[in-house]
Design a protein around this motif. Sequence first.
Motif, PDB file in Angstrom:
ATOM      1  N   GLU A   1       0.849  -1.189   0.000  1.00  0.00           N
ATOM      2  CA  GLU A   1       0.000   0.000   0.000  1.00  0.00           C
ATOM      3  C   GLU A   1       0.884   1.238   0.000  1.00  0.00           C
ATOM      4  O   GLU A   1       1.791   1.356   0.824  1.00  0.00           O
ATOM      5  CB  GLU A   1      -0.926   0.016   1.213  1.00  0.00           C
ATOM      6  N   LEU A   2       0.580   2.155  -0.931  1.00  0.00           N
ATOM      7  CA  LEU A   2       1.361   3.381  -1.068  1.00  0.00           C
ATOM      8  C   LEU A   2       0.468   4.603  -0.882  1.00  0.00           C
ATOM      9  O   LEU A   2      -0.694   4.596  -1.301  1.00  0.00           O
ATOM     10  CB  LEU A   2       2.016   3.457  -2.449  1.00  0.00           C
ATOM     11  N   ASN A   3       1.031   5.627  -0.284  1.00  0.00           N
ATOM     12  CA  ASN A   3       0.398   6.940  -0.218  1.00  0.00           C
ATOM     13  C   ASN A   3       1.299   7.889  -1.000  1.00  0.00           C
ATOM     14  O   ASN A   3       2.372   8.258  -0.534  1.00  0.00           O
ATOM     15  CB  ASN A   3       0.249   7.400   1.233  1.00  0.00           C
TER      16      ASN A   3
ATOM     17  N   VAL B   1      -3.961   7.101  -2.597  1.00  0.00           N
ATOM     18  CA  VAL B   1      -3.629   5.757  -2.121  1.00  0.00           C
ATOM     19  C   VAL B   1      -3.607   4.781  -3.298  1.00  0.00           C
ATOM     20  O   VAL B   1      -4.523   4.763  -4.130  1.00  0.00           O
ATOM     21  CB  VAL B   1      -4.636   5.285  -1.059  1.00  0.00           C
TER      22      VAL B   1
ATOM     23  N   VAL C   1      -2.655   0.555  -4.301  1.00  0.00           N
ATOM     24  CA  VAL C   1      -2.386  -0.800  -3.831  1.00  0.00           C
ATOM     25  C   VAL C   1      -1.856  -1.600  -5.014  1.00  0.00           C
ATOM     26  O   VAL C   1      -2.504  -1.668  -6.071  1.00  0.00           O
ATOM     27  CB  VAL C   1      -3.655  -1.468  -3.255  1.00  0.00           C
TER      28      VAL C   1
ATOM     29  N   ARG D   1       6.569   6.274   6.265  1.00  0.00           N
ATOM     30  CA  ARG D   1       5.177   5.792   6.270  1.00  0.00           C
ATOM     31  C   ARG D   1       4.253   6.910   6.736  1.00  0.00           C
ATOM     32  O   ARG D   1       4.666   7.826   7.451  1.00  0.00           O
ATOM     33  CB  ARG D   1       5.025   4.585   7.195  1.00  0.00           C
TER      34      ARG D   1
ATOM     35  N   ARG E   1       1.012   3.146   5.600  1.00  0.00           N
ATOM     36  CA  ARG E   1       1.300   2.999   4.171  1.00  0.00           C
ATOM     37  C   ARG E   1       2.618   3.690   3.836  1.00  0.00           C
ATOM     38  O   ARG E   1       2.938   4.728   4.400  1.00  0.00           O
ATOM     39  CB  ARG E   1       0.159   3.604   3.343  1.00  0.00           C
TER      40      ARG E   1
END
Length: 275
Positions: A18-20, A25, A27, A55, A60
């Motif tokens: 999961e990335l921000n 966001v 996935v 994070r 994330r």
Amino acid sequence: KDNTKNINSPAPFSEIIELNVGGQVYVTRHRTLVSVPDSLLWSMFSKKTPRELARDSKGRFFLDRDGFLFRYILDYLRDLNLVLPDYFPEKSRLQREAEFFQLRELSKRLSPRVSKENSISEDLSHISSDWDEAPGPGGALLPPSTSPSPSQENKKSCGYITVGYRGSYTIGRDIQTDAKFRRVARITVCGKTSLAKEVFGETLNESRDPDRPPERYTSRYYLKYNFLEQAFDKLTEFGFRMVACSSTGTCAYSSNEPSEDKVWTSYTEYVFCRD
């Protein structure tokens, strides 16, 4: 032996990541992020451990980059192929993102191409990893045509765009000195996606409807500035004229004293057309 042990050891990252990215966001799979060796994401997710990466508050992995443009970076990482929407106005910014993520091949394909006459030509619609492998007449390798098709000409020649805004006006004795005389909360843009991008370009905020295809319509775009005249100037520049306008409003006093300033709150829509 030690190297073999490290290679066969379990990856420190989970299969699903999961990335921000700039508030957006995403996935994706771990193998997608490391699909291009020596890229920035490859270095982050293969040479580092999860504890070494930044994070957000929900755990994330955080990247302080353009969240909207990252979707195209991720698309490229999936199969090393990229297709951009029609009338894509942020090609230069996407190239900058490709350079930041050290995706050299993608950056190269996004850069303007120089023809034999030393003129710069760009294909804003489609960028494919095999664009230069398609044989032309006699087996010659030719780049895609940059001249718009008749259907593209028709799309650019006519259509409607509706500009709407919610705002407030203060009417009273301090009208000349009140810094809040005219307040515009947000200017919305409704119409065909391709037309909106053609006219407003990088000043168009697409974050509320980022996946809208160019041939579809949207009512969720808005502008990055709050001056109606800027929007009108842009529409006039691209050959649009106003054909209709409607407005509703309410009035209230700024205090309980009837002699005090009146505050008008309104919603207004302007319809522009290009024949």
